[in-house]
Design a protein around this motif. Structure first.
Motif, PDB file in Angstrom:
ATOM      1  N   SER A 110       0.960  -1.179   0.014  1.00 43.07           N
ATOM      2  CA  SER A 110      -0.219   0.008  -0.088  1.00 43.07           C
ATOM      3  C   SER A 110       0.775   1.266   0.008  1.00 43.07           C
ATOM      4  O   SER A 110       2.201   1.065   0.081  1.00 43.07           O
ATOM      5  CB  SER A 110      -0.764   0.113   1.261  1.00 43.07           C
ATOM      6  OG  SER A 110      -0.166   0.075   2.531  1.00 43.07           O
ATOM      7  N   TYR A 111       0.274   2.527   0.112  1.00 43.89           N
ATOM      8  CA  TYR A 111       0.886   3.742   0.041  1.00 43.89           C
ATOM      9  C   TYR A 111       0.638   4.236   1.384  1.00 43.89           C
ATOM     10  O   TYR A 111      -0.648   4.639   1.394  1.00 43.89           O
ATOM     11  CB  TYR A 111       0.820   4.439  -1.294  1.00 43.89           C
ATOM     12  CG  TYR A 111       1.422   3.691  -2.360  1.00 43.89           C
ATOM     13  CD1 TYR A 111       2.728   4.155  -2.838  1.00 43.89           C
ATOM     14  CD2 TYR A 111       0.921   2.729  -3.167  1.00 43.89           C
ATOM     15  CE1 TYR A 111       3.243   3.524  -4.009  1.00 43.89           C
ATOM     16  CE2 TYR A 111       1.451   2.169  -4.084  1.00 43.89           C
ATOM     17  CZ  TYR A 111       2.670   2.285  -4.778  1.00 43.89           C
ATOM     18  OH  TYR A 111       3.121   1.794  -5.767  1.00 43.89           O
ATOM     19  N   GLY A 112       1.700   4.779   1.972  1.00 47.55           N
ATOM     20  CA  GLY A 112       1.153   5.582   3.409  1.00 47.55           C
ATOM     21  C   GLY A 112       0.306   6.859   3.125  1.00 47.55           C
ATOM     22  O   GLY A 112      -0.469   7.083   3.951  1.00 47.55           O
ATOM     23  N   SER A 113       0.176   7.362   1.738  1.00 51.06           N
ATOM     24  CA  SER A 113      -0.556   8.653   1.618  1.00 51.06           C
ATOM     25  C   SER A 113      -2.192   8.246   1.019  1.00 51.06           C
ATOM     26  O   SER A 113      -2.594   8.991   0.783  1.00 51.06           O
ATOM     27  CB  SER A 113       0.170   9.471   0.388  1.00 51.06           C
ATOM     28  OG  SER A 113       0.465   8.713  -0.656  1.00 51.06           O
ATOM     29  N   GLU A 114      -2.310   7.015   0.869  1.00 50.03           N
ATOM     30  CA  GLU A 114      -3.711   6.755   0.347  1.00 50.03           C
ATOM     31  C   GLU A 114      -4.428   5.997   1.467  1.00 50.03           C
ATOM     32  O   GLU A 114      -3.997   4.962   1.874  1.00 50.03           O
ATOM     33  CB  GLU A 114      -3.602   5.989  -0.922  1.00 50.03           C
ATOM     34  CG  GLU A 114      -4.764   5.731  -1.446  1.00 50.03           C
ATOM     35  CD  GLU A 114      -4.709   4.665  -2.694  1.00 50.03           C
ATOM     36  OE1 GLU A 114      -5.566   4.755  -3.884  1.00 50.03           O
ATOM     37  OE2 GLU A 114      -3.949   3.761  -2.711  1.00 50.03           O
ATOM     38  N   ASN A 115      -5.344   6.522   1.768  1.00 55.03           N
ATOM     39  CA  ASN A 115      -6.300   5.877   2.747  1.00 55.03           C
ATOM     40  C   ASN A 115      -5.741   5.316   3.995  1.00 55.03           C
ATOM     41  O   ASN A 115      -5.728   4.162   4.473  1.00 55.03           O
ATOM     42  CB  ASN A 115      -7.143   4.445   2.037  1.00 55.03           C
ATOM     43  CG  ASN A 115      -7.987   5.192   0.956  1.00 55.03           C
ATOM     44  OD1 ASN A 115      -8.922   6.122   1.048  1.00 55.03           O
ATOM     45  ND2 ASN A 115      -7.988   4.528  -0.135  1.00 55.03           N
ATOM     46  N   GLN A 116      -4.854   6.231   4.605  1.00 50.26           N
ATOM     47  CA  GLN A 116      -4.064   5.922   5.817  1.00 50.26           C
ATOM     48  C   GLN A 116      -3.285   4.840   5.770  1.00 50.26           C
ATOM     49  O   GLN A 116      -2.781   4.074   6.696  1.00 50.26           O
ATOM     50  CB  GLN A 116      -4.934   5.877   6.942  1.00 50.26           C
ATOM     51  CG  GLN A 116      -5.755   6.936   7.271  1.00 50.26           C
ATOM     52  CD  GLN A 116      -7.490   6.821   6.699  1.00 50.26           C
ATOM     53  OE1 GLN A 116      -7.794   5.910   6.907  1.00 50.26           O
ATOM     54  NE2 GLN A 116      -7.855   7.827   6.187  1.00 50.26           N
ATOM     55  N   GLY A 117      -2.902   4.342   4.428  1.00 49.57           N
ATOM     56  CA  GLY A 117      -1.700   3.235   4.396  1.00 49.57           C
ATOM     57  C   GLY A 117      -2.422   1.785   4.505  1.00 49.57           C
ATOM     58  O   GLY A 117      -1.623   0.957   4.339  1.00 49.57           O
ATOM     59  N   HIS A 118      -3.741   1.726   4.392  1.00 53.57           N
ATOM     60  CA  HIS A 118      -4.376   0.481   4.788  1.00 53.57           C
ATOM     61  C   HIS A 118      -3.954  -0.416   3.495  1.00 53.57           C
ATOM     62  O   HIS A 118      -4.094  -0.304   2.440  1.00 53.57           O
ATOM     63  CB  HIS A 118      -5.788   0.568   4.670  1.00 53.57           C
ATOM     64  CG  HIS A 118      -6.326   1.019   6.182  1.00 53.57           C
ATOM     65  ND1 HIS A 118      -6.741   0.381   7.205  1.00 53.57           N
ATOM     66  CD2 HIS A 118      -6.677   2.268   6.585  1.00 53.57           C
ATOM     67  CE1 HIS A 118      -6.969   0.942   8.411  1.00 53.57           C
ATOM     68  NE2 HIS A 118      -6.992   2.163   8.066  1.00 53.57           N
ATOM     69  N   PRO A 119      -3.558  -1.496   3.589  1.00 50.88           N
ATOM     70  CA  PRO A 119      -3.106  -2.495   2.466  1.00 50.88           C
ATOM     71  C   PRO A 119      -4.709  -2.974   1.797  1.00 50.88           C
ATOM     72  O   PRO A 119      -4.136  -3.294   0.674  1.00 50.88           O
ATOM     73  CB  PRO A 119      -2.563  -3.854   3.151  1.00 50.88           C
ATOM     74  CG  PRO A 119      -3.159  -3.865   4.617  1.00 50.88           C
ATOM     75  CD  PRO A 119      -3.268  -2.332   5.129  1.00 50.88           C
ATOM     76  N   PHE A 120      -5.608  -3.101   2.334  1.00 54.25           N
ATOM     77  CA  PHE A 120      -6.762  -3.281   1.395  1.00 54.25           C
ATOM     78  C   PHE A 120      -7.767  -2.185   1.804  1.00 54.25           C
ATOM     79  O   PHE A 120      -8.342  -1.708   2.955  1.00 54.25           O
ATOM     80  CB  PHE A 120      -7.524  -4.806   1.901  1.00 54.25           C
ATOM     81  CG  PHE A 120      -6.683  -5.954   1.658  1.00 54.25           C
ATOM     82  CD1 PHE A 120      -6.883  -6.553   0.548  1.00 54.25           C
ATOM     83  CD2 PHE A 120      -5.616  -6.493   2.416  1.00 54.25           C
ATOM     84  CE1 PHE A 120      -6.036  -7.611   0.105  1.00 54.25           C
ATOM     85  CE2 PHE A 120      -4.717  -7.321   1.972  1.00 54.25           C
ATOM     86  CZ  PHE A 120      -4.961  -7.895   0.863  1.00 54.25           C
ATOM     87  N   VAL A 121      -8.513  -1.694   0.670  1.00 50.65           N
ATOM     88  CA  VAL A 121      -9.532  -0.708   0.859  1.00 50.65           C
ATOM     89  C   VAL A 121     -10.996  -1.322   0.130  1.00 50.65           C
ATOM     90  O   VAL A 121     -10.794  -2.028  -0.765  1.00 50.65           O
ATOM     91  CB  VAL A 121      -9.197   0.512   0.121  1.00 50.65           C
ATOM     92  CG1 VAL A 121      -8.070   1.109   0.982  1.00 50.65           C
ATOM     93  CG2 VAL A 121      -8.966   0.411  -1.341  1.00 50.65           C
ATOM     94  N   ASN A 122     -12.085  -0.659   0.677  1.00 51.79           N
ATOM     95  CA  ASN A 122     -13.374  -1.026  -0.176  1.00 51.79           C
ATOM     96  C   ASN A 122     -13.506  -0.297  -1.299  1.00 51.79           C
ATOM     97  O   ASN A 122     -13.407   1.068  -0.953  1.00 51.79           O
ATOM     98  CB  ASN A 122     -14.593  -0.735   0.918  1.00 51.79           C
ATOM     99  CG  ASN A 122     -14.196  -1.289   2.382  1.00 51.79           C
ATOM    100  OD1 ASN A 122     -14.204  -2.750   2.321  1.00 51.79           O
ATOM    101  ND2 ASN A 122     -14.074  -0.672   3.294  1.00 51.79           N
ATOM    102  N   LEU A 123     -14.020  -0.890  -2.402  1.00 52.27           N
ATOM    103  CA  LEU A 123     -14.232  -0.208  -3.441  1.00 52.27           C
ATOM    104  C   LEU A 123     -15.970  -0.148  -3.553  1.00 52.27           C
ATOM    105  O   LEU A 123     -16.383  -1.188  -3.999  1.00 52.27           O
ATOM    106  CB  LEU A 123     -13.775  -0.467  -4.662  1.00 52.27           C
ATOM    107  CG  LEU A 123     -12.179  -0.588  -4.781  1.00 52.27           C
ATOM    108  CD1 LEU A 123     -11.748  -0.824  -6.519  1.00 52.27           C
ATOM    109  CD2 LEU A 123     -11.717   0.973  -4.594  1.00 52.27           C
TER     110      LEU A 123
END
Length: 337
Positions: A110-123
């Motif tokens: 993941s990237y620290g600057s996207e969605n607090q760095g969460h490795p999985f996100v909901n689409l």
């Protein structure tokens, strides 16, 4: 052995069920905190590599693996990127994703600057009002993720520590009741049909590339401002090329050549007329080559929560292209910024 995505899906699903039996739901849920937690399970799957040994995954623009996990999702669809609920279906899907990345020689990041760095996100379709909510419900014409990040093997001129964009965008389907398609555009045919001078124009640093919307807040917090490449190329390399593009975040620079504008127009027209659609089913995985394909989706609609469309997304990257200073030391799967 001939490569069969369906066969790979069966083996992944079996591995996930075995992991649940051995480590329990809570043990498997560790992949939400650190995707490397799937390592012991992946070690038990060494033989599965034979299924993909005759395929160079990087020559494919996408990989669709059906039936890679049994969903069993028991909660309503979330209404924001994070957090991902600790739901049995979501955990199984995330575990299947990390296992597939390992089998393909990729690292889940993941990237620290996207969605607090969460490795999985909901689409998912978001609740509320505003631009972010509208974009979560509308169709997407197409982009590469992390569009302003540097090409592999290069450094950003301003933010030297910045990692490259991910190699693969990894989608995990938990629900898709109206068969909303994910659309993939292969870039190689575009480059083959473009006039040579337009291909060369894409290689020249004459485009303005703004950060993807999901990175803007985090980049502002970390860097002090959002990230903009003022004078960047959209194409690098030849046979094993890397391409970056976004309908919303890429434009020609003020001093760009006429060929640059013509090339950008040609890219937009090609993407509008040459996509392949994949309607994911619950339990499916879809890996999209973020170097050599553009991806988008059909319109989702205004309904939220309940049994509405729910995908998880993570990223895959070749470990060798990430330098030590491009990671966060306390969370090595998180890339900078």
């Amino acid at each position: 052995m001939a490569f069969q995505p369906q066969q790979l899906g069966v083996v992944l699903a079996q591995a996930v069920e075995h992991a649940f039996g051995e480590y329990g739901m809570n043990g498997c849920a560790r992949v939400f905190d650190d995707p490397r937690a799937s390592g012991p399970i992946a070690e038990q799957m060494r033989g599965v590599a034979e299924l993909i040994s005759d395929v160079s995954i990087c020559t494919h623009s996408y990989l669709h693996v059906p039936g890679a996990f049994a969903t069993g999702t028991q909660v309503d669809t979330p209404s924001d990127f994070v957090p991902v609920p600790a739901d049995v279906g979501a955990i199984k899907g995330a575990l299947a994703a990390t296992l597939l990345n390992r089998l393909l020689g990729l690292e889940t990041v993941s990237y620290g600057s996207e969605n607090q760095g969460h490795p999985f996100v909901n689409l998912v379709p978001h609740e509320g009002k505003g631009r972010k909510v509208r974009k979560s419900r509308e169709g997407m014409r197409g982009h590469t993720d992390g569009v302003s990040f540097p090409f592999p093997g290069t450094r950003d001129e301003v933010v030297q520590r910045m990692a490259s964009a991910p190699d693969w965008v990894c989608l995990v389907c938990l629900r898709n009741p109206r068969d909303v398609p994910t659309r993939v555009v292969f870039v190689a045919p575009l480059l083959q049909q473009l006039a040579p001078e337009l291909v060369e124009a894409l290689r020249e640093p004459q485009f303005v590339i703004q950060a993807q919307g999901t990175f803007v807040k985090g980049m502002t917090d970390i860097l002090g401002s959002t990230h903009i490449v003022d004078g960047g190329a959209l194409l690098r390399g030849a046979e094993d090329f890397s391409f970056r593009f976004s309908h919303s975040n890429v434009d020609v620079a003020s001093d760009a050549s006429p060929q640059a504008k013509a090339a950008l127009d040609a890219v937009e027209e090609f993407c509008a007329n040459n996509s392949q659609s994949v309607a994911l089913k619950p339990g499916d995985l879809l890996w999209v080559n973020n170097r050599q394909a553009v991806h988008g989706r059909g319109e989702i609609g205004d309904a939220t929560g309940g049994q509405e469309r729910w995908l998880l997304r993570t990223y895959g990257i070749r470990p060798g292209i990430v330098k030590p200073d491009q990671r966060y030391p306390e969370r090595l799967f998180q890339l900078y910024p």
